[in-house]
Motif scaffolding. Structure first.
Motif, PDB file in Angstrom:
ATOM      1  N   ARG A   1       0.849  -1.183   0.000  1.00 24.41           N
ATOM      2  CA  ARG A   1       0.000   0.000   0.000  1.00 24.41           C
ATOM      3  C   ARG A   1       0.888   1.238   0.000  1.00 24.41           C
ATOM      4  O   ARG A   1       2.113   1.150   0.087  1.00 24.41           O
ATOM      5  N   PRO A   2       0.305   2.445  -0.057  1.00 24.85           N
ATOM      6  CA  PRO A   2       1.123   3.659  -0.062  1.00 24.85           C
ATOM      7  C   PRO A   2       2.022   3.782   1.171  1.00 24.85           C
ATOM      8  O   PRO A   2       1.618   3.449   2.286  1.00 24.85           O
TER       9      PRO A   2
ATOM     10  N   LEU B   1       4.864  12.432 -10.072  1.00 22.05           N
ATOM     11  CA  LEU B   1       5.671  11.216 -10.042  1.00 22.05           C
ATOM     12  C   LEU B   1       7.166  11.487  -9.998  1.00 22.05           C
ATOM     13  O   LEU B   1       7.965  10.545  -9.986  1.00 22.05           O
TER      14      LEU B   1
ATOM     15  N   HIS C   1       9.025   6.216  -9.872  1.00 18.05           N
ATOM     16  CA  HIS C   1       7.811   5.752  -9.210  1.00 18.05           C
ATOM     17  C   HIS C   1       6.617   5.790 -10.164  1.00 18.05           C
ATOM     18  O   HIS C   1       6.605   6.538 -11.145  1.00 18.05           O
ATOM     19  N   HIS C   2       5.598   5.019  -9.833  1.00 16.20           N
ATOM     20  CA  HIS C   2       4.384   4.963 -10.631  1.00 16.20           C
ATOM     21  C   HIS C   2       3.196   5.574  -9.889  1.00 16.20           C
ATOM     22  O   HIS C   2       2.043   5.351 -10.268  1.00 16.20           O
ATOM     23  N   GLY C   3       3.496   6.327  -8.848  1.00 16.69           N
ATOM     24  CA  GLY C   3       2.469   7.027  -8.097  1.00 16.69           C
ATOM     25  C   GLY C   3       3.093   8.231  -7.413  1.00 16.69           C
ATOM     26  O   GLY C   3       4.330   8.373  -7.376  1.00 16.69           O
TER      27      GLY C   3
ATOM     28  N   SER D   1       6.489   5.881  -2.123  1.00 16.97           N
ATOM     29  CA  SER D   1       5.451   6.340  -3.032  1.00 16.97           C
ATOM     30  C   SER D   1       4.105   5.681  -2.753  1.00 16.97           C
ATOM     31  O   SER D   1       3.990   4.691  -2.026  1.00 16.97           O
ATOM     32  N   GLU D   2       3.112   6.252  -3.405  1.00 13.02           N
ATOM     33  CA  GLU D   2       1.782   5.666  -3.379  1.00 13.02           C
ATOM     34  C   GLU D   2       1.765   4.322  -4.105  1.00 13.02           C
ATOM     35  O   GLU D   2       0.836   3.521  -3.916  1.00 13.02           O
ATOM     36  N   ASP D   3       2.789   4.058  -4.901  1.00 15.11           N
ATOM     37  CA  ASP D   3       2.851   2.790  -5.631  1.00 15.11           C
ATOM     38  C   ASP D   3       3.297   1.620  -4.747  1.00 15.11           C
ATOM     39  O   ASP D   3       3.410   0.479  -5.215  1.00 15.11           O
TER      40      ASP D   3
ATOM     41  N   THR E   1       6.261   1.181  -3.238  1.00 14.72           N
ATOM     42  CA  THR E   1       7.683   0.847  -3.266  1.00 14.72           C
ATOM     43  C   THR E   1       8.522   1.948  -2.630  1.00 14.72           C
ATOM     44  O   THR E   1       8.130   3.113  -2.589  1.00 14.72           O
TER      45      THR E   1
END
Length: 362
Positions: A26-27, A307, A326-328, A346-348, A350
């Motif tokens: 999760r984020p 991002l 990052h993807h979020g 990140s929200e992604d 990771t």
């Protein structure tokens, strides 16, 4: 004081591929690096996450070391104590837990009345500050163990400067300056500094006003706050400059904090001077943060609503680097203690570890 709008120049940016640290689902909410005195050759990275599973990993390799499992809600804050023996976690399940950082064993739980967003150990590891949606900064005596009734102090924070009848505000971040002074940042853009040494056990609203030794103001809800002690050696002269970095709204602000304590004073004197304030190309209204380089203080890394991970010049606010990985949106950033790397969450879900100098072989 200087206020500037960050300018973007990415042509000189050296592209780098960051080290990706999987494990969370999760984020991310918060990151902390620590090089404990007992293991000065090693640095750890701890992370708070909405997946309820705060983690510790090796900060160089990114390898997972352990998870503190036990919360029933999102974990908003995870901190190691300065010695690296204890960990504390603040959660949406209305609790703060203290753990044995080495074995992973849960030591005790402090119940709260609402979501807890932030936690921090005093420099001597004997006390723990907490804050969240109750709008009350609490200081617990860790030497009393898990007895939650042994709250050393409570500071209710209200709007309108704490005036009677004001509405409570959320505490978004707290951080100790030493074993006495603790900072609390709020949803109305204020940062309070409290003197916490007292013979009484529990404080009232009026005591919040009495023990507040300094109040700083920024433009919006404080999303991130970091204290950096910059060291300077000049021959036999050693100088320490304490810088407070604050990410709020669309700006990153830097305050110099000067503490004056004398035996004749009942309360210490704390002065905060705004040094720089830079408008960012992203905002921190919902996520993000900023971190000052701990060795040179000449640059800072910031991330937020988009991002991109960006590095800026401290003095001018000029963008020095801009990285995509990052993807979020970016939710948290921190430099490692030696300044050679920095981590972003990140929200992604990771964590990515980046090199300060991408061309370095270290």
């Amino acid at each position: 004081m200087s206020t500037a709008t960050a300018t973007t120049t990415t042509s000189n940016t050296t592209r780098q591929i960051p080290l990706v640290c999987p494990g969370h689902t999760r984020p991310l909410a918060e990151l902390q690096f620590l090089s404990p005195p007992s293991e000065s050759h090693r640095t750890f990275l701890v992370s708070a996450c909405h997946d309820k599973m705060p983690m510790i990993r090796d900060a160089v390799s990114g390898d997972w070391i352990g998870t503190w499992a036990g919360h029933k809600g999102a974990v908003w804050s995870t901190k190691l104590d300065p010695q690296g023996y204890l960990a504390a976690t603040a959660s949406g399940d209305f609790t703060v837990k203290v753990w044995d950082a080495v074995t992973g064993k849960e030591l005790f739980t402090y119940p709260h009345g609402h979501i807890v967003k932030t936690v921090d150990f005093s420099k001597d590891s004997t006390r723990l500050a907490t804050g969240g949606h109750e709008g009350i900064l609490r200081v617990f005596d860790l030497e009393k163990g898990g007895d939650a009734t042994q709250t050393v102090m409570e500071f209710p924070l209200l709007q309108q400067g704490g005036a009677e009848g004001g509405q409570k505000v959320n505490i978004t971040k707290c951080q100790w300056l030493d074993n006495d002074l603790v900072l609390a940042a709020t949803s109305d853009g204020k940062i309070y500094a409290f003197h916490t040494r007292s013979d009484t056990q529990t404080q009232t609203q009026s005591d919040s006003q009495t023990h507040c030794v300094c109040t700083l103001q920024v433009e919006a809800e404080v999303r991130d706050m970091e204290v950096t002690e910059l060291q300077k050696e000049d021959g036999n002269h050693h100088e320490t400059t304490t810088i407070l970095t604050v990410a709020a709204g669309e700006t990153v602000s830097f305050f110099q904090l000067d503490i004056n304590k004398t035996k004749n004073q009942t309360l210490p004197l704390l002065k905060g001077t705004l040094l720089r304030q830079h408008k960012m190309p992203m905002h921190f209204r919902e996520e993000g943060g900023a971190s000052l380089h701990p060795e040179t203080g000449d640059r800072f890394v910031a991330g937020g609503s988009d991002l991109w991970v960006r590095v800026f010049d401290f003095d001018s606010g000029k963008e020095l680097e801009c990285h995509r990985g990052h993807h979020g949106p970016i939710r948290c950033v921190r430099y490692a203690p030696d300044g050679k790397t920095y981590a972003t969450g990140s929200e992604d879900g990771t964590i990515r570890i980046w090199k300060t100098d991408p061309l370095s072989s270290e």
